[in-house]
Design a protein around this motif. Structure first.
Motif, PDB file in Angstrom:
ATOM      1  N   LEU A  81      38.996  32.339  45.528  1.00  0.00           N
ATOM      2  CA  LEU A  81      39.592  33.072  44.412  1.00  0.00           C
ATOM      3  C   LEU A  81      38.542  33.760  43.544  1.00  0.00           C
ATOM      4  CD1 LEU A  81      42.511  30.812  43.104  1.00  0.00           C
ATOM      5  CD2 LEU A  81      42.415  32.324  45.100  1.00  0.00           C
ATOM      6  N   SER A  82      37.300  33.291  43.616  1.00  0.00           N
ATOM      7  CA  SER A  82      36.236  33.890  42.804  1.00  0.00           C
ATOM      8  C   SER A  82      35.669  35.154  43.426  1.00  0.00           C
ATOM      9  CB  SER A  82      35.100  32.881  42.598  1.00  0.00           C
ATOM     10  OG  SER A  82      35.559  31.731  41.934  1.00  0.00           O
ATOM     11  N   ASN A  83      36.094  35.468  44.635  1.00  0.00           N
ATOM     12  CA  ASN A  83      35.520  36.611  45.347  1.00  0.00           C
ATOM     13  C   ASN A  83      36.609  37.295  46.159  1.00  0.00           C
ATOM     14  OD1 ASN A  83      33.611  38.403  46.408  1.00  0.00           O
ATOM     15  ND2 ASN A  83      33.045  37.007  48.065  1.00  0.00           N
ATOM     16  N   MET A  84      37.562  37.910  45.462  1.00  0.00           N
ATOM     17  CA  MET A  84      38.694  38.568  46.123  1.00  0.00           C
ATOM     18  C   MET A  84      38.592  40.076  45.995  1.00  0.00           C
ATOM     19  SD  MET A  84      42.094  36.308  45.219  1.00  0.00           S
ATOM     20  CE  MET A  84      41.885  36.225  43.438  1.00  0.00           C
ATOM     21  N   THR A  85      39.018  40.780  47.043  1.00  0.00           N
ATOM     22  CA  THR A  85      39.183  42.222  46.925  1.00  0.00           C
ATOM     23  C   THR A  85      40.442  42.518  46.105  1.00  0.00           C
ATOM     24  OG1 THR A  85      40.568  42.418  48.905  1.00  0.00           O
ATOM     25  CG2 THR A  85      38.168  42.515  49.227  1.00  0.00           C
TER      26      THR A  85
END
Length: 390
Positions: free
Chosen positions: A267-271
């Motif tokens: 969730l900390s690195n979503m497009t």
């Protein structure tokens, strides 16, 4: 002398709609620690997922430390130096709920201490920590009967006194849909999912399955599910490397199935594309509809499956799932369709009732059912319509 016996049961009034949240396993497996969980809770809020309805932060396997001399479990001190109670409090401070993982056997699937023989101790520990959700797995359970093992944990949770959602995870091997309604709030119907559209990954003694394979395994199960007792085709793989159209179809079909919407990505690195899929409010509304009925497969033609889900207030959701590798065109006269729910008896009378039509993913108004439906369905993708009474 009188003895008061409290008859245990599952906690009612929980999971009245399919649970929504996040679980660590699909993306991180055993690589979990308190920083990851805190960052994920922060991201669930900042990304808009909390506002969209997601509420559970669930840590899966491998959080465990050792049991103390009395048999009580604690978190791994290196990975969770602040302790589990502090981590639960942090998640709660974000307006979210906390889920934890254990196993009905001697050891978890990751080789950590299981709950067998310690069910009541573990339930008391989870209640003390403030846990809201328990995923209860089925590894290393030789000699146990599934229904009995899950009843034991159900009773332990009830005696501990804190309402905790019980997620039964025995992979559908013992047909939990036939016995688990009074035991847990959701039950896995299949083996593990993995981030592939239409595949099977052979691990020797067991397999992981892609999205379409998992979908096909839901045949015949819808009549067993409803508010407070859901079929669970496993956590989602949205944002874990599949194509955007596959993610969109995956998310849509889980919503149509009234399946738990448990994200399994970072969730900390979503497009932005991943965020847009996971927070699509009209699709989430289909999932969370109060009627709590799964979609049924109405027909299949030219690789396109038509799935129909009755909704509250007489509305309907229809998803056209194109499993083929080519775009398919659809030309359908509404008045010629006879749509009757095969398990629950709901009827859509298109000859006498006019419905307004919304194409959800296109965010387009298609007028109403008085005119034939003419649409194109992209390859390996979905078109989802919301029909409301005119």
């Amino acid at each position: 002398m009188s003895i008061n016996i409290v008859l245990a049961q599952k906690f009612e009034d929980l999971a009245q709609t399919p649970p929504m949240g996040w679980n660590s396993w699909n993306k991180f497996a055993c690589n979990v620690d308190e920083d990851l969980i805190k960052q994920t809770a922060d991201a669930m809020v900042s990304s808009g997922m909390k506002d969209a309805g997601y509420e559970y932060i669930i840590i899966d396997d491998c959080w465990h430390g050792e049991r103390d001399e009395k048999g009580f479990i604690s978190a791994n001190k290196e990975r969770f130096p602040s302790g589990m109670k502090a981590l639960v409090d942090y998640v709660h401070s974000k307006g979210l709920k906390f889920g934890i993982y254990s196993d009905a056997g001697w050891q978890t699937c990751g080789g950590k201490p299981g709950s067998r023989g310690r069910e009541f101790q573990d339930a008391q520990t989870y209640a003390k920590w403030g846990v809201d959700y328990l995923k209860y797995d089925w590894c290393n359970t030789e000699g146990l009967k599934a229904e009995g093992a899950y009843l034991t944990m159900r009773d332990a949770l009830y005696e501990a006194g804190r309402p905790i959602v019980l997620s039964i995870c025995e992979w559908g091997q013992n047909k939990p849909w036939k016995w688990a309604e009074d035991v847990g709030h959701l039950w896995r119907t299949t083996g593990d999912i993995y981030n592939c559209w239409d595949c099977e990954e052979d691990h020797g003694t067991w397999s992981s399955f892609g999205v379409l394979r998992i979908l096909d395994m839901q045949e015949g199960l819808r009549k067993y599910a409803g508010p407070g007792h859901w079929n669970d085709p496993d956590m989602m793989e949205v944002g874990n490397g599949m194509k955007v159209n596959h993610d969109r179809a995956h998310f849509t079909m889980w919503a149509m199935l009234a399946a738990p919407l448990i994200a399994g990505n970072d969730l900390s690195n979503m497009t932005q594309e991943t965020i847009d899929i996971l927070t699509k409010k009209e699709i989430i509304a289909i999932s969370q509809d109060a009627l709590g009925i799964q979609a049924f497969k109405y027909q299949t033609k030219d690789g396109v499956e038509t799935w129909i889900k009755p909704l509250s207030n007489g509305d309907w959701a229809i998803t056209f799932l194109n499993r083929s590798k080519n775009e398919q065109k659809l030309n359908m006269k509404w008045e010629e369709q006879e749509i009757i729910d095969p398990d629950f008896g709901y009827k859509m009378n298109l000859a006498s009732q006019v419905y307004k039509i919304q194409n959800i993913w296109k965010e387009a108004n298609l007028k109403d059912t008085q005119k034939p439906l003419k649409i194109s369905i992209p390859a390996e993708d979905v078109v989802t319509l919301l029909l409301t009474k005119n």
